[in-house]
Enzyme design. Structure first.
Site, PDB file in Angstrom:
ATOM      1  NE  ARG A 164      13.890  -2.854  -4.572  1.00 40.73           N
ATOM      2  CZ  ARG A 164      14.766  -2.286  -3.536  1.00 40.73           C
ATOM      3  NH1 ARG A 164      15.559  -1.242  -4.044  1.00 40.73           N
ATOM      4  NH2 ARG A 164      14.578  -2.799  -2.388  1.00 40.73           N
ATOM      5  N   GLY A 218      17.461   3.317   3.396  1.00 40.53           N
ATOM      6  CA  GLY A 218      17.910   2.198   4.198  1.00 40.53           C
ATOM      7  C   GLY A 218      19.394   2.103   4.513  1.00 40.53           C
ATOM      8  CE1 TYR A 219      20.459  -2.186   7.882  1.00 41.29           C
ATOM      9  CE2 TYR A 219      18.915  -2.664   6.220  1.00 41.29           C
ATOM     10  CZ  TYR A 219      19.417  -2.760   7.536  1.00 41.29           C
ATOM     11  OH  TYR A 219      18.530  -3.324   8.548  1.00 41.29           O
ATOM     12  CE  LYS A 239       8.763  -2.690  -2.036  1.00 39.66           C
ATOM     13  NZ  LYS A 239       9.080  -3.402  -0.777  1.00 39.66           N
ATOM     14  CB  SER A 257      -0.914   0.212   1.225  1.00 37.28           C
ATOM     15  OG  SER A 257      -0.670  -1.086   2.289  1.00 37.28           O
ATOM     16  CE  LYS A 266      19.747   1.006  -4.537  1.00 31.38           C
ATOM     17  NZ  LYS A 266      18.958   1.679  -3.387  1.00 31.38           N
ATOM     18  CG  ASP A 325      10.840  -9.905   1.401  1.00 37.74           C
ATOM     19  OD1 ASP A 325      10.699  -8.836   1.983  1.00 37.74           O
ATOM     20  OD2 ASP A 325      11.154 -10.748   2.146  1.00 37.74           O
TER      21      ASP A 325
END
Ligand code: IMP
Length: 194
Positions: free
Chosen positions: A178, A150-151, A13, A9, A172, A67
């Protein structure tokens, strides 16, 4: 165009997946917020398949889910599927990894990888396509760069001499876990008879 429900949701993304699948013949849209799926599997691909299948069955529609996470070799693959839940903010998650690696000063001891799994389910919940992308790198001893999420600031790609947080989006995308997973799934989606 056949609808493909994105099993999230999070509008961010959805936009990201739209960019990865912009060449495809599928019309992506968000799942309803009230339809929640717990990530109960112990692998990235297991969780991606579970989320895609449950959303597909609930809505009787094609669905796509991903994921992803970071696996650090010296930490036996941690944080892995727990990457998003490793601490309560990006800064704390980074601090925790740096602390856990404090006894491993050499870059050879700080090898790691990002993994991204993607799955597409048919309306009956069966899996029509799945893909996994891996990007190897190493964990720096201090964050570098301000882009990304994130990281990214501690994940360093030696061949580029940059962290993910120092790279352009395009750079990237061309080497990331991804980017690789979505390049594969995009080709599989193009071959699926809708
Ligand atoms: P997901 O949304 O369940 O796939 O959770 C992925 C988690 O892994 C994120 O919250 C980040 O902590 C981490 N992660 C995954 N991919 C990346 C990336 O490209 N850069 C930085 N962190 C990432």
């Amino acid at each position: 165009m056949t609808k493909l429900i994105v099993a999230t949701s999070n509008p961010g993304k959805l936009r990201e997946m739209q960019a990865y699948l912009s060449e495809s013949e599928w019309e992506l849209s968000l799942k309803p917020a009230e339809l929640d799926v717990d990530e109960t599997e112990d692998t990235f691909i297991g969780n991606a398949c579970l989320k895609a299948a449950e959303v597909a069955i609930a809505l009787n529609c094609w669905a796509i889910a991903d994921d992803s996470g970071l696996q650090v070799d010296a930490l036996n693959g941690a944080p892995g599927i727990f990457s998003a839940r490793y601490a309560s903010s990006d800064k704390e998650r980074i601090d925790r990894i740096l602390h856990e690696l404090s006894d491993f000063p050499d870059s050879s001891q700080r090898q790691a990888q990002f993994v991204c799994a993607v799955a597409v389910a048919r309306p009956d919940g069966s899996i029509a396509a799945r893909a996994e992308g891996i990007c190897r790198g190493e964990i720096l001893t201090a964050p570098r760069g301000t882009d990304g999420f994130g990281y990214d600031p501690i994940f360093y790609i030696p061949t580029e001499r940059l962290t993910f947080a120092e790279m352009s989006k395009e750079a990237k995308r061309s080497i990331s876990h991804r980017g690789k997973a979505f390049a594969t799934i995009s080709a599989q989606l193009a071959a699926i008879k809708q």
